[in-house]
Design a protein around this motif. Structure first.
Motif, mmCIF file in Angstrom:
data_model
loop_
_atom_site.group_PDB
_atom_site.id
_atom_site.type_symbol
_atom_site.label_atom_id
_atom_site.label_comp_id
_atom_site.label_asym_id
_atom_site.label_seq_id
_atom_site.Cartn_x
_atom_site.Cartn_y
_atom_site.Cartn_z
ATOM 1 N N ASP A 192 37.343 29.703 15.875
ATOM 2 C CA ASP A 192 38.322 29.980 16.914
ATOM 3 C C ASP A 192 38.923 31.379 16.820
ATOM 4 O OD1 ASP A 192 38.151 27.734 18.430
ATOM 5 O OD2 ASP A 192 39.570 26.587 17.235
ATOM 6 N N TYR A 193 38.772 32.072 15.690
ATOM 7 C CA TYR A 193 39.368 33.402 15.655
ATOM 8 C C TYR A 193 38.681 34.343 16.642
ATOM 9 C CZ TYR A 193 35.623 35.235 12.613
ATOM 10 O OH TYR A 193 34.429 35.627 12.097
ATOM 11 N N SER A 251 37.450 33.249 19.635
ATOM 12 C CA SER A 251 38.068 32.880 20.908
ATOM 13 C C SER A 251 39.467 33.470 20.998
ATOM 14 C CB SER A 251 38.166 31.358 21.036
ATOM 15 O OG SER A 251 36.926 30.765 20.796
ATOM 16 N N ALA A 252 40.184 33.427 19.870
ATOM 17 C CA ALA A 252 41.548 33.951 19.862
ATOM 18 C C ALA A 252 41.534 35.436 20.218
ATOM 19 C CB ALA A 252 42.196 33.729 18.499
ATOM 20 N N VAL A 278 39.445 36.928 22.210
ATOM 21 C CA VAL A 278 39.263 37.026 23.659
ATOM 22 C C VAL A 278 40.587 36.740 24.368
ATOM 23 C CG1 VAL A 278 38.069 36.049 25.652
ATOM 24 C CG2 VAL A 278 36.845 36.368 23.495
ATOM 25 N N VAL A 279 41.244 35.668 23.905
ATOM 26 C CA VAL A 279 42.501 35.283 24.545
ATOM 27 C C VAL A 279 43.572 36.358 24.347
ATOM 28 C CG1 VAL A 279 44.351 33.570 24.561
ATOM 29 C CG2 VAL A 279 41.991 32.844 24.323
ATOM 30 N N MET A 280 43.523 37.048 23.189
ATOM 31 C CA MET A 280 44.500 38.107 22.939
ATOM 32 C C MET A 280 44.231 39.321 23.829
ATOM 33 S SD MET A 280 46.637 36.980 20.706
ATOM 34 C CE MET A 280 47.579 38.477 20.736
ATOM 35 N N GLY A 281 43.090 39.308 24.533
ATOM 36 C CA GLY A 281 42.785 40.431 25.409
ATOM 37 C C GLY A 281 42.201 41.621 24.679
ATOM 38 N N TYR A 282 41.608 41.383 23.502
ATOM 39 C CA TYR A 282 40.999 42.477 22.762
ATOM 40 C C TYR A 282 39.692 42.888 23.428
ATOM 41 C CZ TYR A 282 44.271 41.199 19.056
ATOM 42 O OH TYR A 282 45.387 40.915 18.344
ATOM 43 N N SER A 283 39.304 44.147 23.233
ATOM 44 C CA SER A 283 38.052 44.617 23.812
ATOM 45 C C SER A 283 36.880 43.976 23.077
ATOM 46 C CB SER A 283 37.969 46.131 23.690
ATOM 47 O OG SER A 283 37.937 46.492 22.331
ATOM 48 N N ASP A 284 35.739 43.919 23.769
ATOM 49 C CA ASP A 284 34.553 43.347 23.142
ATOM 50 C C ASP A 284 34.206 44.105 21.875
ATOM 51 O OD1 ASP A 284 34.501 41.664 25.217
ATOM 52 O OD2 ASP A 284 32.771 42.537 26.234
#
Lengths: 287, 329, 332
Positions: free
Chosen positions: A180-181, A183-184, A186-192
Motif C-alpha cells: 500500500d505504500y 498506492s499511498a 499515488v494518493v499523496m499526489g506524488y509524481s510517477d
C-alpha cells in the motif's frame, strides 16, 4: 531510565545486521577475496615480481619454482606477473560488462513494471526471444558483427545482458506495487518519477544487486571465454582467457600455463558469489 | 464423584530464544478443560495465547523450551516422544487454525485429506472411510457433500474451507478441540455460522473446546469459562458471566470498555494507554503496570501471583477494580 | 447549513479476469468481477459516513475509486461539483491535497526504507505546504498532533507497533491539510485496546480540523460509534443507507438485520443474535439476478428473483433497496 535501555536495545538491533553478515564466514571470505583482487587490479605493478611482457628465451616453459612461482611461458615471460597484470583487465570486465547492462536494465524494468500496458507486452516478447538463445551464442553473434576486441565485447555483453536485469527489476517492482505504500504515493499526489525511483526502486533493488554480484563473476567467465576464442582481449594483452588459450598447445608439457589463470578465474568468481549471498542479508529491510 | 478433566495444564511455560535473548512467550499458565466445556483464551497479539495451544500439542518444542505439566486424561503427556504425541494429536486432540487458506494442502482433494486422517487414527476400511468423510462434510454443513469430496481446497470459499478444516479435525472424533482464532479471517455472518457449528458439535459429541480469540464478543457468546492473557501470563480467570460482567483486573476492564458497545456514539472511547510490552523488555513487576491506572508502589517491583478469589475466580492483581457494575454491560 | 462535499452517482466498476488458454481456445467469453454495481451516495461537510459490508462487497473498491486509484467504468464522482475523472482534471494533483486516504495494513502502507520524519517531510515538501525553512517545525507539529513523541521522526517503520504506524499514516495524510479523509479499515488490523486509541484520535482530529470522513470497516460496533450516517453494501450495491442511530437500532433491509445480529455482543446474557443467514456471500464473478441478496434472504418473494430493487426512502427509516421492506417492518 527505561528509555535508555530501550534505545540501547535498538542500537543493538541496528548494529546486529552488519554483525550478522560479518558472522557469516562466506561473506567475510568473499570480501577478502574481492578486496585483494581489487588491489591487484588497481596496482598490479606493485605486486608483480617481473614485467609481464619481458621476454626471456633462456627461461622458456620453466615449471613453478621459487624464482617463478607460476612458472614461465613459451616466451619465457613470468606467468605469475602475467596473471597479476591480467587482474586489471578481468576486474575491469566484471564492472564494465555489467554496469551499463544493470543501469539500463533496472531503468527499463522499473518503467515497464510500473506502467505495464503495451510497452510491457512488447518487452515480454523481447525477453522471450532473447532468453531462448544461449547467452554465449548471442554475445558471439554480436561480437561477430562488431568485430573482436575488448570494447566491442563490453558492448555485446551489455546489449544482451540488460534484459536479465530488466526482467528481474520488473518482477520486483510489480511485487512492491502490491504494497500500500505505493498506492499511498499515488494518493499523496506524488509524481510517477518520485514513486518509481524514490519509493519502489529502493525496495526492489536488493535482488538485483545480489544478481549483479553473480553476474560480475559470469562476466569474468564470459570475457575469458571470448578471450580464449580470440574474440575478446587480444594477445599480447595479459588476460586470463588469453593466457589459457596460449597454454592450450602445451597442456601436456607445461600444464601450469593454463591452470594458474584458471584458478584465478575460479577464486575471483567465488569471491563475487560469496559477497552476493552476504549482501542479500545485509540489504533486506526489516519489517 | 469428581469428574475426570480432559486436559489439565499446570505451570506451562514456553521460552523462545532469538539472537541470544530469551523470550518468555508463555509463563506459568494453568487451566483445565472438562468434557463438553468451552474455555475461551483471550488476549491481544503477542499475549501468548496461540503459543499456549501449540505447546499443549508439543508443537513448540522444536522452536523453544517448554516446561510444566500437560495432563491428558490424567496422564502427563509433556514428556511424550514425537511418535507417541502423534497418536494423541489428531486422534484425541484436534486443532484448527486461523487461516483456512493455508492450512489445507492445495494439491490434495478435500476427500483425500479427510480420509487421510481417518486412516491414520481409525481402523475403518476404504469404503467406510469414504462414507464417514461424506458424513463429516454433511455434518459441518457443506451442501451435496458426496460430490464435493473430489474438489480441491481452492474450489471452496473461505467459510467453506474453515468448515472443511473442522470436518478434518473432527473426523476421528476427538475428545478435545483446540481452535486458534477459527473465525478471525471470516466475515461476521459466516463467523456466526461457524461458531454455532462448533458449539453444536461440542454439545452433541460432548467434546471439550479451547477457543483462542481476541474478540470478547465471541467469548461472551460461546464460552463457559474464560482466561485473559497478557504478556504471556493469565491475569484473570473464571466463569464468563462473572469475568465479563464484573472484571477485576484493570486490563480486562480496559478490554471490555474499549469495545464500543452501549457507549454514546462519537464520544471518546475508553482506551488503555500505551502498547503491550515486547517480550524482550518485560517490566520487572506486573507486566501491565506501565499502562495501568490503578498502580501502587509495589506493582512496579513485585509481580502479583494468580490467586483464587471468590467463587472459583482467579486474579493476578494487587489493586483489583471493585465496583464497575452499571458502567459495563 | 451543510454543504455537499462529495457526490457519487451510479458508480460501476468491473475487473476483467484474465482468461486461461483453455478459455481462449474454447472461445468462452472473459469473466468479469462486478466490484461496484451502481453506487450513489453523497457526503456532507464535516460528517462521518460509515461504509459497512463483508469482504468482497466492494467497499474498498469504492474507497479507492474516490482517491482515483481505480477508474470506474460508469458513473461519476464529483468533488465540490468537479468531476474528478474529467479530462482536464484527472491529472490535477491539487485534488490529492484535498482528499486523502489511510490504508488497512499498517505493515505495508509505509515505505520500509524511509523514517517517519522523511515520510511526513516528503508530503510537506512535494506539495510545498510550508516554506522549506518551516518544514521541520511543521513536521514536529504533525507528530505531536497524532501523539507520537518527537524521537519518532528518526525511526524506521519496523521500529513502530501497528497502532503507531497508523498514526504515522494519519500524520502523512494530514500533512497536506485535506478536507476529506477516506479511512479504509484503518483500525481492523489493530488490537482492541489500540483500536480505541486510534478511533479516539480520529474523532478528535475530525472535530478540530472539521474533516469529512468516510469510515470503511467491517466492524459494525466501530462504524456505529464513529458514523453520522451509514451505508450498507452488498455485492457492489448499497442496500441501505441512512442515519446511523436509526439504521442500527432499527435496520430495515434483511441483510442489515442479519449483519447486525451476527456481531457477537460482549454481554453474555444478550443472546438476541437470532437471525442466521443461510449460505455464503455469492462470488462477485457471478452476481445472482434480481436482488443479489435473494439467495440468502429469509423473506424473499417471487419478484426478488426477477427485479433489482432500487433505493427508496421509507418512512421513519433511511433509504432501503428491498421490495418487501414495509412488510418486513410490519411483521417485526
Amino acid at each position: 531510565m527505561s528509555d535508555v535501555t530501550v534505545s540501547q536495545t535498538q542500537q543493538a538491533l541496528k548494529k546486529s545486521k552488519l554483525q550478522i553478515a560479518l558472522r557469516k564466514p562466506g561473506f567475510v571470505i568473499g570480501a577478502i577475496i574481492i578486496g585483494l583482487s581489487a588491489m591487484l587490479a588497481i596496482a598490479p605493478g606493485v605486486f608483480a615480481p617481473y614485467d609481464p611482457n619481458l621476454i626471456s628465451y633462456l627461461e622458456v616453459k620453466q615449471p613453478p619454482s621459487w624464482a617463478h612461482p607460476f612458472g614461465t611461458d613459451m616466451l619465457g615471460r613470468d606467468s605469475l606477473s602475467r596473471v597479476i597484470w591480467a587482474y586489471t583487465v578481468n576486474m575491469q570486465m566484471a564492472i564494465l560488462a555489467t554496469v551499463f547492462a544493470m543501469s539500463f536494465g533496472v531503468f527499463v524494468g522499473a518503467l515497464v513494471g510500473y506502467y505495464r500496458g503495451i510497452a510491457d507486452q512488447i518487452f515480454g516478447r523481447l525477453v522471450d526471444a532473447i532468453i531462448t538463445f544461449p547467452f554465449l551464442v548471442l554475445v558471439i553473434a554480436v561480437v561477430a558483427v562488431l568485430g573482436p576486441g575488448l570494447v566491442n565485447m563490453y558492448i555485446a555483453i551489455s546489449v544482451v545482458g540488460w534484459v536479465y536485469y530488466a526482467r528481474l527489476t520488473r518482477a520486483e517492482v510489480i511485487a512492491q506495487m502490491g504494497n500500500d505504500y505505493a498506492s499511498a504515493g499515488v494518493v499523496m499526489g506524488y509524481s510517477d518519477r518520485r514513486i518509481i525511483f524514490r519509493h519502489l526502486l529502493p525496495n526492489a533493488i536488493t535482488p538485483v544487486i545480489v544478481y549483479w554480484m553473480t553476474d560480475m563473476a559470469l562476466a569474468i567467465l564470459l570475457g575469458s571465454s571470448l578471450g580464449y576464442l580470440g574474440l575478446g582481449a587480444q594477445p599480447p594483452q595479459a588476460e586470463w582467457g588469453v593466457l589459457i588459450a596460449e597454454g592450450r598447445n602445451f597442456i601436456t608439457t607445461a600444464w601450469w600455463l593454463s591452470l594458474m589463470p584458471g584458478i584465478a578465474i575460479v577464486i575471483t568468481g567465488l569471491g563475487f558469489s560469496l559477497i552476493g549471498d552476504g549482501l542479500a542479508d545485509l540489504l533486506r529491510p526489516r519489517t | 464423584m469428581i469428574e475426570q478433566k480432559l486436559l489439565e495444564i499446570e505451570n506451562l511455560s514456553t521460552t523462545f530464544s532469538r539472537g541470544g535473548m530469551a523470550l518468555p512467550a508463555v509463563r506459568d499458565v494453568s487451566f483445565s478443560v472438562g468434557k463438553g466445556e468451552v474455555l475461551g483464551l483471550v488476549g491481544e497479539s503477542g499475549s501468548g495465547k496461540s503459543v499456549t495451544l501449540r505447546s499443549v500439542l508439543g508443537l513448540s518444542k522444536r522452536y523453544g523450551d517448554v516446561t510444566g505439566s500437560v495432563k491428558w486424561c490424567g496422564t502427563d503427556i509433556s514428556g511424550f516422544s514425537e511418535r507417541k504425541m502423534r497418536q494423541v494429536r489428531g486422534c484425541e486432540i484436534a486443532m484448527i487454525f486461523q487461516e483456512p487458506m493455508t492450512s489445507l494442502n492445495p494439491l490434495l482433494t478435500v476427500g483425500l485429506q479427510i480420509t487421510e486422517t481417518l486412516s491414520a487414527h481409525t481402523k475403518l476400511n476404504g469404503a467406510e472411510r469414504r462414507k464417514r468423510a461424506i458424513e463429516m462434510l454433511d455434518m459441518v454443513g457443506i451442501p451435496s457433500a458426496a460430490e464435493r469430496l473430489g474438489d480441491y481446497p481452492h474450489q471452496f470459499s473461505g467459510g467453506m474451507r474453515q468448515r472443511v478444516m473442522i470436518a478434518i479435525a473432527l473426523a476421528a472424533h476427538p475428545k478435545l478441540l483446540l481452535a486458534d482464532e477459527p473465525t478471525t479471517a471470516l466475515d461476521v455472518t459466516i463467523q456466526a455460522q461457524i461458531l454455532d457449528l462448533i458449539m453444536l458439535l461440542a454439545k452433541e459429541m460432548d467434546m471439550g473446546v479451547v477457543l483462542v480469540t481476541h474478540d470478547l464478543g465471541v467469548v461472551a457468546q460461546t464460552c463457559r469459562n474464560v482466561a485473559v492473557m497478557y504478556a504471556g501470563r493469565i491475569v484473570e480467570q473464571g466463569a464468563v458471566r462473572q469475568v465479563l460482567k464484573s472484571p477485576h483486573h484493570p486490563y480486562t476492564v480496559g478490554l471490555m470498555r474499549s469495545v464500543p458497545q452501549d457507549v454514546p456514539p462519537r464520544t471518546q472511547l475508553y482506551s488503555v494507554p500505551g502498547t503491550p510490552p515486547s517480550l524482550e523488555n518485560l517490566p520487572a513487576g506486573c507486566a501491565f503496570a506501565p499502562r495501568c491506572q490503578n498502580t501502587s508502589s509495589n506493582c512496579k517491583i513485585e509481580r502479583p501471583m494468580l490467586v483464587n478469589t471468590d467463587a472459583g475466580r482467579k486474579l493476578a492483581c494487587f489493586n483489583p477494580v471493585q465496583a464497575l457494575q452499571g458502567e459495563l454491560a | 447549513m451543510t454543504s455537499t462535499v462529495m457526490e457519487i452517482k451510479d458508480l460501476a466498476l468491473e475487473f476483467k479476469v484474465s482468461r486461461s488458454i483453455v478459455d481462449v481456445i474454447r472461445r468462452r467469453p472473459g469473466k468479469v468481477v462486478r466490484a461496484l454495481n451502481g453506487v450513489s451516495l453523497h457526503m456532507e461537510k464535516g460528517e462521518t459516513l460509515g461504509v459497512v459490508g463483508e469482504s468482497g462487497c466492494g467497499k474498498s473498491t469504492l474507497a479507492r475509486c474516490i482517491v482515483r486509484l481505480y477508474e470506474p467504468n460508469r458513473g461519476k464522482i464529483k468533488f465540490r461539483n468537479q468531476d474528478i475523472f474529467a479530462a482536464d482534471f484527472r491529472n490535477d494533483r491539487s485534488y490529492n491535497k484535498r482528499v486523502q486516504m489511510m490504508f488497512q495494513d499498517p505493515y505495508s502502507s509505509l515505505n520500509p526504507r524511509m523514517t517517519a520524519g522523511q515520510i511526513i517531510t516528503e508530503a510537506l515538501s512535494v506539495h510545498e505546504m510550508r516554506p522549506p525553512a518551516e518544514i521541520p517545525a511543521r513536521m514536529a507539529e504533525l507528530l505531536d498532533l497524532v501523539r507520537l513523541s518527537q524521537d519518532a521522526a528518526e525511526k524506521l517503520p519496523h521500529e513502530f507497533s501497528g497502532g503507531q504506524r497508523q498514526r504515522i499514516a494519519i500524520a502523512r495524510a494530514l500533512a497536506v491539510e485535506p478536507e476529506v479523509l477516506i479511512a479504509d479499515e484503518l483500525v481492523s488490523a489493530l488490537d482492541v485496546s489500540v483500536q480505541a486509541q486510534v478511533v479516539n484520535l480520529l474523532l478528535e482530529l475530525q472535530e478540530r480540523l472539521n474533516l469529512t470522513i468516510m469510515f470503511v470497516a467491517h466492524d459494525l460496533r466501530l462504524v456505529r460509534h464513529v458514523s453520522n450516517r451509514v451505508a450498507v453494501i452488498y455485492l457492489g450495491r448499497i442496500v441501505e443507507i441512512g442515519d446511523s442511530e436509526s439504521l442500527f437500532s432499527n435496520p430495515a433491509h434483511p441483510y442489515s438485520q442479519a449483519l447486525l445480529s451476527a456481531a457477537p455482543s460482549v454481554d453474555p446474557d444478550d443472546t438476541s443474535g437470532a437471525i442466521r443467514l443461510e449460505g455464503e456471500l455469492p462470488s462477485p464473478l457471478n452476481v445472482p439476478p434480481g436482488c443479489a441478496f435473494h439467495v440468502r434472504c429469509p423473506y424473499k418473494t417471487e419478484n426478488c428473483t426477477r427485479d433489482i430493487p432500487v433505493l427508496r426512502l421509507i418512512e421513519n427509516m433511511g433509504e432501503v433497496a428491498c421490495h418487501n421492506a414495509e412488510e418486513i417492518a410490519k411483521n417485526a
